[in-house]
Design a protein around this motif. Sequence first.
Motif, PDB file in Angstrom:
ATOM      1  N   LYS A  53      -8.969   5.006   4.624  1.00 45.97           N
ATOM      2  CA  LYS A  53      -8.687   3.943   3.651  1.00 45.97           C
ATOM      3  C   LYS A  53      -8.543   2.580   4.327  1.00 45.97           C
ATOM      4  N   GLY A  54      -8.609   2.596   5.662  1.00 45.26           N
ATOM      5  CA  GLY A  54      -8.494   1.324   6.377  1.00 45.26           C
ATOM      6  C   GLY A  54      -7.074   0.802   6.440  1.00 45.26           C
ATOM      7  N   LEU A  55      -6.089   1.715   6.238  1.00 50.01           N
ATOM      8  CA  LEU A  55      -4.694   1.267   6.258  1.00 50.01           C
ATOM      9  C   LEU A  55      -4.067   1.347   7.649  1.00 50.01           C
ATOM     10  N   ILE A  56      -4.587   2.231   8.473  1.00 48.09           N
ATOM     11  CA  ILE A  56      -4.072   2.297   9.860  1.00 48.09           C
ATOM     12  C   ILE A  56      -5.226   2.337  10.860  1.00 48.09           C
TER      13      ILE A  56
ATOM     14  N   ALA B 283       0.838  -1.202   0.000  1.00 47.31           N
ATOM     15  CA  ALA B 283       0.000   0.000   0.000  1.00 47.31           C
ATOM     16  C   ALA B 283       0.872   1.251   0.000  1.00 47.31           C
ATOM     17  N   ALA B 284       1.960   1.203   0.771  1.00 52.18           N
ATOM     18  CA  ALA B 284       2.860   2.350   0.840  1.00 52.18           C
ATOM     19  C   ALA B 284       3.492   2.603  -0.530  1.00 52.18           C
ATOM     20  N   ALA B 285       3.885   1.530  -1.194  1.00 49.29           N
ATOM     21  CA  ALA B 285       4.508   1.656  -2.525  1.00 49.29           C
ATOM     22  C   ALA B 285       3.536   2.300  -3.513  1.00 49.29           C
ATOM     23  N   GLU B 286       2.279   1.877  -3.427  1.00 51.94           N
ATOM     24  CA  GLU B 286       1.272   2.424  -4.335  1.00 51.94           C
ATOM     25  C   GLU B 286       1.044   3.912  -4.110  1.00 51.94           C
ATOM     26  N   LEU B 287       1.093   4.320  -2.829  1.00 47.91           N
ATOM     27  CA  LEU B 287       0.786   5.710  -2.495  1.00 47.91           C
ATOM     28  C   LEU B 287       1.937   6.680  -2.791  1.00 47.91           C
ATOM     29  N   ARG B 288       3.129   6.106  -2.991  1.00 48.06           N
ATOM     30  CA  ARG B 288       4.329   6.943  -3.059  1.00 48.06           C
ATOM     31  C   ARG B 288       4.189   8.105  -4.055  1.00 48.06           C
TER      32      ARG B 288
ATOM     33  N   SER C 125       0.709  16.348   8.110  1.00 50.67           N
ATOM     34  CA  SER C 125      -0.365  16.974   8.867  1.00 50.67           C
ATOM     35  C   SER C 125      -1.409  15.942   9.248  1.00 50.67           C
ATOM     36  N   ARG C 126      -2.252  16.341  10.175  1.00 57.15           N
ATOM     37  CA  ARG C 126      -3.304  15.490  10.698  1.00 57.15           C
ATOM     38  C   ARG C 126      -4.160  14.872   9.587  1.00 57.15           C
ATOM     39  N   SER C 127      -4.391  15.668   8.493  1.00 57.63           N
ATOM     40  CA  SER C 127      -5.301  15.187   7.445  1.00 57.63           C
ATOM     41  C   SER C 127      -4.759  13.931   6.747  1.00 57.63           C
ATOM     42  N   SER C 128      -3.431  13.837   6.613  1.00 55.22           N
ATOM     43  CA  SER C 128      -2.857  12.640   5.995  1.00 55.22           C
ATOM     44  C   SER C 128      -3.173  11.403   6.817  1.00 55.22           C
ATOM     45  N   LEU C 129      -3.106  11.608   8.165  1.00 53.56           N
ATOM     46  CA  LEU C 129      -3.378  10.490   9.062  1.00 53.56           C
ATOM     47  C   LEU C 129      -4.845  10.055   8.950  1.00 53.56           C
ATOM     48  N   THR C 130      -5.711  11.053   8.933  1.00 54.90           N
ATOM     49  CA  THR C 130      -7.141  10.737   8.832  1.00 54.90           C
ATOM     50  C   THR C 130      -7.442  10.030   7.514  1.00 54.90           C
ATOM     51  N   ALA C 131      -6.757  10.486   6.444  1.00 53.91           N
ATOM     52  CA  ALA C 131      -6.973   9.853   5.143  1.00 53.91           C
ATOM     53  C   ALA C 131      -6.592   8.379   5.188  1.00 53.91           C
ATOM     54  N   LEU C 132      -5.457   8.089   5.834  1.00 46.29           N
ATOM     55  CA  LEU C 132      -5.007   6.697   5.943  1.00 46.29           C
ATOM     56  C   LEU C 132      -5.998   5.861   6.736  1.00 46.29           C
ATOM     57  N   GLU C 133      -6.562   6.491   7.774  1.00 48.34           N
ATOM     58  CA  GLU C 133      -7.520   5.766   8.595  1.00 48.34           C
ATOM     59  C   GLU C 133      -8.770   5.447   7.777  1.00 48.34           C
TER      60      GLU C 133
ATOM     61  N   ARG D 138       3.124  11.967   1.342  1.00 50.37           N
ATOM     62  CA  ARG D 138       3.101  12.137   2.800  1.00 50.37           C
ATOM     63  C   ARG D 138       2.524  10.910   3.488  1.00 50.37           C
ATOM     64  N   GLN D 139       1.414  10.433   2.909  1.00 47.98           N
ATOM     65  CA  GLN D 139       0.767   9.254   3.488  1.00 47.98           C
ATOM     66  C   GLN D 139       1.702   8.045   3.411  1.00 47.98           C
ATOM     67  N   ALA D 140       2.404   7.940   2.284  1.00 52.18           N
ATOM     68  CA  ALA D 140       3.339   6.837   2.128  1.00 52.18           C
ATOM     69  C   ALA D 140       4.433   6.918   3.192  1.00 52.18           C
ATOM     70  N   ALA D 141       4.919   8.139   3.412  1.00 54.24           N
ATOM     71  CA  ALA D 141       5.980   8.326   4.402  1.00 54.24           C
ATOM     72  C   ALA D 141       5.513   7.894   5.793  1.00 54.24           C
TER      73      ALA D 141
END
Length: 747
Positions: free
Chosen positions: A185-188, A137-142, A175-183, A147-150
């Motif tokens: 997507k069900g990734l974290i 998933a991280a590779a795809e987001l790069r 930023s906080r929004s990257s974290l929320t986005a990951l959540e 930011r989300q990938a990082a």
Amino acid sequence: MTAPNGIASTDLFAEVVLNLPADLYLTYAVPDRLAGRLRVGQKVSAPLGGRRVGGFVVAFPAPPPGKTPRPLSDILEEEPLFGSNLVSLINWVSRYYFSSFARAFKTALPAPVRKNIRAVPIIRAGPALSLEETRSAAAELRKKAPRQAALLERLLAEKSGSLPAAELLRLCGASRSSLTALEKKGLINLTASSRYGAGSGEVLATSPLRLTSEQETAFGAIREAIGEDAFRVFLLHGITGSGKTEIYMQAINQVLDRGKSALVLVPEISLTPQIGDWFRGRFGGRVAIVHSAQAEGERADSWRRIASGEARIVLGPRSAVFAPLADPGLIIVDEEHETSYKQSALSPFYHGRDAAVMRGKLENCPVILGSATPSLESYHNQKAGKYTLLTLRTRPEEAMLPTVKIVDMKAERERQKSAVSFSDLLLTAIKDNLDAGLQTILFLNRRGFFTVLTCPECGYVARCRHCSVSLTYHKKTGRQVCHLCGYFEPPPRACPVCRSRKLVFTGRGTQRIEEQVKKIFPAARVRRMDTDSVGRRDSHREILGEFRAGKIDILVGTQMIAKGLDFPNVTLVGVIMADTALSLADFRATEYTYQILTQVAGRAGRGELKGKVIIQTYSPRHPALLAAVRQEYGNFFEKEMRFREELGYPPLNHFVTLTVLSRNEEKSLRVAEHLARRLHPVLEEGDELLGPAPPPINRLRGYYRHQILIKTKGVVSTLRALRKVLSETGRERDLRVEIDVDPISML
Ligand code: ADP
Ligand code: ZN
Ligand code: ZN
């Protein structure tokens, strides 16, 4: 006056303590829409001038005379944060200790509670999917969302798989929004974890022990009082290690069975981590531990847990006497003789033990005062029939009492031809103990190097600029420090008076003892524990943990190690110098010496092995010392009481001191003399007024001090006289009067 706890009042007026820097409480009218909903302890908002301020309902008074007061605005928190018994206690504290109600209220309800600060839960972020899935998933987001990938990659690099969210964001500059986005997507997963119990580790669950017959007798009396819901004060006088704590815990079980709650005061929780562990081991999540090192939000949270009844047992220092327990069935004050129960920095200068007894009276429940070395006050109350004495003379499991030897250091000095820190007897004992793989505690009644810089040519001593005491040299920081106000400076290279360059350090202290021990026993593992070495929040725990685990052979320390610690492998306790407390210019010096020596001696031989205590002193015949050695409390009490009787000292009389402070020495004396003249004629027959005189520490933090001492049989009438005289005395700039009722120190 007030409605009982939990019942909404239909009174027409409410008294509210306002949440303002000024100490203010006002009466408000209760508007119709709030009638029947108001309760003592609720947080409300009220008009003041043109604005609205928060405050707490403390009483429902009769209609005030004159103009009808303004109406309350609203209820801010439905659930009351305290009940009317607590208000009565605060009232008593404010009157007895000569403070205002609002001041006492602020002491009782700490700022974070009043301001409703909540503990911030730590959000932890961790991958929601497997390692492989997260990696791809991280590779795809790069490309699309670097930011989300990082963030994901950073989490993957983390051994534990998770990090506090704030830290993760900081590390990745995201930023906080990257974290929320990951959540989304069900990734974290983001999980909140509270900080309760952080750093306190796992504790061993324990179950009640079979009481010894001595313990059973004492417990029986307490159990009966608990069953009767009656106010009664027990003085539990049990030698160190006699199992007082076990009695406390079994008594608390009884209280919980009756659906009530229990309050346990301990001198300072950070000094006695063990008792916290024991209570958590026995009662688990029903215990709320409060202490001064708690973060603000945590303090407010535990207050609410206690007020709501979720926590049934409260364990804490002095200020916990105000904990908002609903329906206490028992109040315990452990080590009731401890001076840290008296508040000394800020008014009201209340005594936690005495407030606890008053709370027991207000709540109608028994109170246990426990100690191996009761204060003269409590023992006197017991003799007078006010308290019930319960005695434990032996240790359970036949743990043996240590043998105690006194070494005359004067003779030692003559023999060794110089002043030394260690007698031959102590050195030999340490060596034997090391050889046998056993542990040693070396106790010194002072902290720091207790080294003072002096000039041998002219007698100059480095003194604090703001206080009338000498500065103490601390080798580690290379500074001379004032132990009263914290002022520090580097030591001068030459004498500021005569320019001599031969300045010398004199004195003895924990640091110096630590160094000497290391030099004499280079192979031994030596650690020091005093208020300097345990500055960090958890380091005392660390040191004690290492000591317990046998990673330290010799522990050097001050008062801190004398208290309530239980180490089975300590078979030798050396008291480097027993006289330091005796030489204090304070009428309680002898009492303190007796207490400290008894407590220290109690550290030896707690397990199966017989302990040995060696006390070094320049006054080997001092009665307090001999009584401590023989564990003859009764004997010590009689002798010391005779001395107090002759002088009319407490506990036969109460002391009230008036201290007049000013930056101007002459002014402080002039006002003190004026007050003394005015007070003389209005005091009760039999009261005695002494002074004004400068106390031993006559200058503190830049303020000169003059003290008036009143000896009285009845504090209430004395306070009335004081109130009258002070209200007739005009205020002046740069002048403050402090009143201390039942002071514990005359320094
Ligand atoms: P105190 O508080 O009086 O100094 P503690 O409560 O610390 O004494 O007890 C000292 C030791 O004795 C502790 O290790 C405790 O577990 C143990 N102990 C207490 N009561 C009993 C008992 N009835 N049987 C066996 N051990 C006991
Ligand atoms: Zn100072
Ligand atoms: Zn000099």
